[in-house]
Design an enzyme around this catalytic site. Structure first.
Site, PDB file in Angstrom:
ATOM      1  N   ASP A  16      -3.203  -3.559   4.878  1.00 33.71           N
ATOM      2  CA  ASP A  16      -3.616  -4.473   5.943  1.00 33.71           C
ATOM      3  C   ASP A  16      -3.966  -3.764   7.257  1.00 33.71           C
ATOM      4  O   ASP A  16      -4.446  -4.424   8.190  1.00 33.71           O
ATOM      5  CB  ASP A  16      -2.507  -5.492   6.231  1.00 33.71           C
ATOM      6  CG  ASP A  16      -2.279  -6.443   5.075  1.00 33.71           C
ATOM      7  OD1 ASP A  16      -2.979  -6.331   4.053  1.00 33.71           O
ATOM      8  OD2 ASP A  16      -1.389  -7.296   5.190  1.00 33.71           O
ATOM      9  N   GLU A  44      10.382   2.910   6.505  1.00 32.37           N
ATOM     10  CA  GLU A  44      10.107   1.468   6.580  1.00 32.37           C
ATOM     11  C   GLU A  44      11.011   0.887   7.663  1.00 32.37           C
ATOM     12  O   GLU A  44      12.223   1.064   7.606  1.00 32.37           O
ATOM     13  CB  GLU A  44      10.384   0.822   5.221  1.00 32.37           C
ATOM     14  CG  GLU A  44      10.544  -0.686   5.224  1.00 32.37           C
ATOM     15  CD  GLU A  44       9.341  -1.450   5.809  1.00 32.37           C
ATOM     16  OE1 GLU A  44       8.199  -1.107   5.476  1.00 32.37           O
ATOM     17  OE2 GLU A  44       9.577  -2.369   6.640  1.00 32.37           O
ATOM     18  N   ALA A  90       0.832  -1.208   0.000  1.00 34.99           N
ATOM     19  CA  ALA A  90       0.000   0.000   0.000  1.00 34.99           C
ATOM     20  C   ALA A  90       0.869   1.262   0.000  1.00 34.99           C
ATOM     21  O   ALA A  90       0.641   2.188  -0.785  1.00 34.99           O
ATOM     22  CB  ALA A  90      -0.934  -0.011   1.214  1.00 34.99           C
ATOM     23  N   CYS A  94       2.549 -12.773   0.272  1.00 37.11           N
ATOM     24  CA  CYS A  94       1.743 -13.925  -0.153  1.00 37.11           C
ATOM     25  C   CYS A  94       2.597 -14.984  -0.822  1.00 37.11           C
ATOM     26  O   CYS A  94       2.176 -16.132  -0.963  1.00 37.11           O
ATOM     27  CB  CYS A  94       0.680 -13.493  -1.160  1.00 37.11           C
ATOM     28  SG  CYS A  94      -0.027 -11.888  -0.844  1.00 37.11           S
ATOM     29  N   TYR A 146     -17.430 -20.879 -23.340  1.00 41.54           N
ATOM     30  CA  TYR A 146     -17.614 -22.327 -23.407  1.00 41.54           C
ATOM     31  C   TYR A 146     -16.877 -22.923 -24.586  1.00 41.54           C
ATOM     32  O   TYR A 146     -17.023 -22.476 -25.724  1.00 41.54           O
ATOM     33  CB  TYR A 146     -19.096 -22.705 -23.537  1.00 41.54           C
ATOM     34  CG  TYR A 146     -19.266 -24.126 -24.021  1.00 41.54           C
ATOM     35  CD1 TYR A 146     -18.783 -25.183 -23.252  1.00 41.54           C
ATOM     36  CD2 TYR A 146     -19.826 -24.411 -25.262  1.00 41.54           C
ATOM     37  CE1 TYR A 146     -18.869 -26.490 -23.716  1.00 41.54           C
ATOM     38  CE2 TYR A 146     -19.923 -25.711 -25.726  1.00 41.54           C
ATOM     39  CZ  TYR A 146     -19.447 -26.748 -24.955  1.00 41.54           C
ATOM     40  OH  TYR A 146     -19.522 -28.035 -25.412  1.00 41.54           O
ATOM     41  N   ASN A 203      -2.597  -3.117  -2.751  1.00 38.46           N
ATOM     42  CA  ASN A 203      -2.151  -2.448  -3.970  1.00 38.46           C
ATOM     43  C   ASN A 203      -3.203  -1.478  -4.490  1.00 38.46           C
ATOM     44  O   ASN A 203      -2.886  -0.380  -4.934  1.00 38.46           O
ATOM     45  CB  ASN A 203      -1.835  -3.492  -5.048  1.00 38.46           C
ATOM     46  CG  ASN A 203      -0.395  -3.940  -4.989  1.00 38.46           C
ATOM     47  OD1 ASN A 203       0.487  -3.281  -5.505  1.00 38.46           O
ATOM     48  ND2 ASN A 203      -0.154  -5.055  -4.316  1.00 38.46           N
ATOM     49  N   TRP A 221     -22.699 -26.171 -19.514  1.00 37.56           N
ATOM     50  CA  TRP A 221     -23.129 -25.279 -18.439  1.00 37.56           C
ATOM     51  C   TRP A 221     -21.936 -25.154 -17.490  1.00 37.56           C
ATOM     52  O   TRP A 221     -21.544 -26.137 -16.853  1.00 37.56           O
ATOM     53  CB  TRP A 221     -24.321 -25.857 -17.666  1.00 37.56           C
ATOM     54  CG  TRP A 221     -25.625 -25.841 -18.403  1.00 37.56           C
ATOM     55  CD1 TRP A 221     -26.144 -26.857 -19.149  1.00 37.56           C
ATOM     56  CD2 TRP A 221     -26.586 -24.784 -18.459  1.00 37.56           C
ATOM     57  NE1 TRP A 221     -27.367 -26.491 -19.667  1.00 37.56           N
ATOM     58  CE2 TRP A 221     -27.669 -25.219 -19.261  1.00 37.56           C
ATOM     59  CE3 TRP A 221     -26.649 -23.489 -17.917  1.00 37.56           C
ATOM     60  CZ2 TRP A 221     -28.788 -24.426 -19.533  1.00 37.56           C
ATOM     61  CZ3 TRP A 221     -27.760 -22.702 -18.191  1.00 37.56           C
ATOM     62  CH2 TRP A 221     -28.817 -23.171 -18.989  1.00 37.56           C
ATOM     63  N   VAL A 267       8.610   4.685  12.508  1.00 40.47           N
ATOM     64  CA  VAL A 267       7.826   5.797  13.053  1.00 40.47           C
ATOM     65  C   VAL A 267       7.269   5.334  14.396  1.00 40.47           C
ATOM     66  O   VAL A 267       6.627   4.272  14.472  1.00 40.47           O
ATOM     67  CB  VAL A 267       6.696   6.205  12.091  1.00 40.47           C
ATOM     68  CG1 VAL A 267       5.780   7.249  12.755  1.00 40.47           C
ATOM     69  CG2 VAL A 267       7.286   6.752  10.804  1.00 40.47           C
TER      70      VAL A 267
END
Lengths: 465, 465
Positions: B296, B44, B21, B54, B439, B318, B447, B91
């Site tokens: 998060d 950071e 983010a 992830c 399809y 993101n 289906w 921070v």
């Protein structure tokens, strides 16, 4: 014959055509109304019912080992559900005013009339077979029916040569190219258009072209077939165009299909500009209370362009049948239209599209922006992440999604479904950028390729960096 | 220090947190406003930026060979774009009224204040680490950060034993179970819930349970960990529950995460009931004109239930970053909310969900119908058609889609995207039955499984046979 008059109390439904649309309609109507209420008679001129014509290339190619695997439901299964199914029985005339059909028994030639209360026309489509010299020579095959597929397989087995020419580079053409490669043939595809897959814009078709060449397929574009030459044995020997001749031990025609609506035309039923039957949203033939039509013989509303189109596709035929059966059965269902989704593959290349191409959008009077992006099927660092190209069209100023085309490898094709739903919902590309699509590294980059395209399209529509 | 005061003319954006983010916000703002207009400083506290948390299970499991592949953009790349990135800088206080942050250099301990015009809080989430005996013993690992992943990999390499216990059976738990199997461990998963994957209803979780057992994973449900015992060397030796002890040479904690909002709480910023920051639709912290938050550490609106949720997922982070960056950069973008889509896999089992589970729907005051169907990823006759189970929830009487859960093999997971878009558009299951999805036999039955579920759900809602 007692069948020509309705039994006391029961209404009679007559269905013309025993494949996807017809048998779905019959089966659904039967579930909703028992034999005491509704007699159901289906006339099918061929030998089979309810089979997957879409599966024929995979049977011919050997992925599917047995013809019968393509048959979803046999005549016996239908009959066991109180559907009076008559094979090799061709309807040769519809009397709309008198509510009857004239049926010819294909093998015996005998004819008789059958009365109906409800009629379903599900006559399908027939392959285009241009009147070219040599087109009927042995070794030239269509792939519309199971019988066609069996004849082609027999030829592939018998023939010594290993040179195949496919005429046409649409879905059937590219799928048959794959099938013939799988059978060990050297394949040349002769295509009238600028690039293969004319359901894509040419810039995306070019990607298919390159990939097919990479598979060893010889792709001949901008080439109109002028005739087929035959050998001394009368069998096909080559496919000719204005500028060249392509030797062929077998030729497969995959030029496309047209609605099979000769009967309907003769009966005075309304046809559209593509030759398909015109229905209302409940799949009732326009202006005819008790006549229904569905599947490859009807035109469907394209929800994006607002125009009627003809699309021969089993998934639509099944939906039509369900809807017709529900309505005849006393329920209520409608078919709102299509957005033109199609997915196909040639070997490991996946090809998908939905909505409008550039020329469709122009024809519909729309102004639009286009973007094309490259992404991958999985997170870039995950094994077997495969590249894909996504092209997106968005309406100028409103930003409404108009169409998506995808060419890639494993994991590319079905991503078009996201765009299909977004088109149905009338979403803008800006709205799409916020879609909550499934993300995990084995499934997608952190921005799914469709969202990457939507972001770029939104930035172009809004003119932001 | 000159940096503590704004340069003449330029505004200063301070970003707390250099992952998805935060760096997305910084990068997007930079593209829209040059360094003369906007100074961008990112603090950071760790060693890395813009990495895929992830992806850690796949790196630990060996599918991804190198840690650096998980890093989307290095600190140097960010710096080359005029982003003043300070690593190992934490921070420790936000002064909202005074528009400044107090920063501690992690390695030196020195502290100083930095003023801001715009603040982005992207502090992420921290793993839940219950205060259990032995929880801090060597051999017990979290997998939240790259540093965590490296430490776990070191342990896996060094340890002689091959018994692993995973605590927790959510996404991280099942993904780590796969990773440990890939590294040759015998894996036991200890799970507090009734079934694994509590983001699914238990009936669908049971399918995951059975499949995991089929992979040789020992699944222990309804088991609360009471403590971890250690050996004479002080290393973890076993995981204990009320009723049993599970020997372990390595323990991985995958219990879940909570928003990392200690700083925000201390600064008096508004938090929701899950402990995440509350923002408006532009991702501005509610009531604070120049403070933004994403990723998060925030709560997001669930569009289906109308409630706030906490979902830690890179794809949302993101998006948030892009939106914040656009707004700070003078553009306009909003995040409408989520529908709760998630996809995961354990070995070849794919697990997906979107929308509401039964208990979510009840909690939201909704009455609903549920259906569960079995289908296949491709036409049944096509090679490698794999079975999948689709569960669907639809609102009673309106028929509005409420949620979908899918468990299957290859080709199952990303099918949830169709439902995610339909949820976003507020479609009914009846409307979904007409969706024009791609399809062809290699891609889908005629289906699509999602449509089969929609048909059944529609019939239940409308009480038709």
């Amino acid at each position: 014959m007692s069948r020509t008059n309705r039994g006391a109390g029961a209404e009679r439904l007559v269905v013309i055509g025993g494949d996807a649309a017809g048998m779905s309609a019959a089966s659904r109507a039967r579930r909703l109304r028992g034999p005491d209420e509704l007699e159901i008679v289906v006339f099918e001129r061929g030998h089979f019912t309810s089979y997957s014509a879409c599966g024929i290339p995979y049977w011919v190619g050997g992925d599917v080992s047995d013809r019968d695997e393509l048959i979803a439901r046999t005549p016996e299964e239908h009959r066991s559900r109180d559907i009076d199914l008559r094979l090799r029985s061709e309807v040769v005339e519809i009397d709309v005013a008198g509510r009857g059909v004239r049926v010819r028994e294909v093998d015996r030639g005998a004819e008789s009339w059958t009365a109906y209360d409800h009629l379903v026309i599900a006559t399908g489509a027939r392959p285009i077979r241009p009147a070219l010299p040599g087109i009927d020579a042995p070794g030239v095959h269509g792939v519309q029916t199971l019988d066609d597929g069996q004849e082609l397989l027999d030829t592939l087995t018998r023939t010594q040569g290993r040179r195949a020419v496919v005429v046409g580079a649409g879905y059937i053409g590219v799928e048959m190219a794959e099938a013939l490669i799988n059978r060990g043939f050297r394949v040349t595809v002769v295509n009238r258009g600028e690039e293969p897959m004319s359901t894509l814009d040419p810039d995306m078709g070019r990607l298919v072209h390159r990939a097919m060449e990479g598979m060893g397929i010889t792709m001949v574009n901008d080439a109109e077939v002028t005739g087929l030459s035959t050998g001394v044995d009368g069998r096909v020997r080559a496919v000719g165009t204005a500028s060249a001749e392509y030797p062929a031990d077998v030729v497969v025609l995959g030029i496309g299909v047209r609605p099979e609506t000769g009967l309907a035309r003769a009966a005075g039923l309304p046809l559209g500009r593509h030759g398909g039957l015109l229905t209302d949203l409940s799949m009732r033939v326009r202006g005819h209370e008790n006549v229904w039509a569905g599947g490859d013989c009807v035109e469907v509303l394209d929800l994006v362009s607002g125009r009627e189109r003809h699309i021969a596709l089993g998934t639509h035929a099944n939906k039509h049948g369900q809807i017709i059966g529900a309505n005849i059965g006393g329920g209520y269902a409608t078919f709102p239209g299509v957005v033109g989704t199609a997915v196909s593959k040639v070997c490991d290349l996946e090809i998908a599209r939905t909505g409008l191409r550039e020329k469709d959008a122009r024809r519909a009077g729309l102004q639009f922006e286009t973007v094309t992006i490259e992404s991958t099927s999985r997170a870039g660092y995950y094994p077997n992440a495969s590249p894909m190209t996504v092209k997106m069209l968005a309406e100028r100023s409103t930003g409404r999604l108009l169409g998506v085309q995808i060419v890639g490898r494993e994991g590319a094709g079905k991503r078009v479904d996201v765009a299909a739903v977004a088109l149905t919902a009338g979403m803008t590309v800006e709205q799409m950028t916020a879609l909550d699509l499934g993300y995990a590294p084995p499934f997608s980059p952190v921005w799914d390729p469709v969202l990457v395209a939507a972001r770029k399209a939104a930035s172009v529509v809004h003119r932001t960096p």
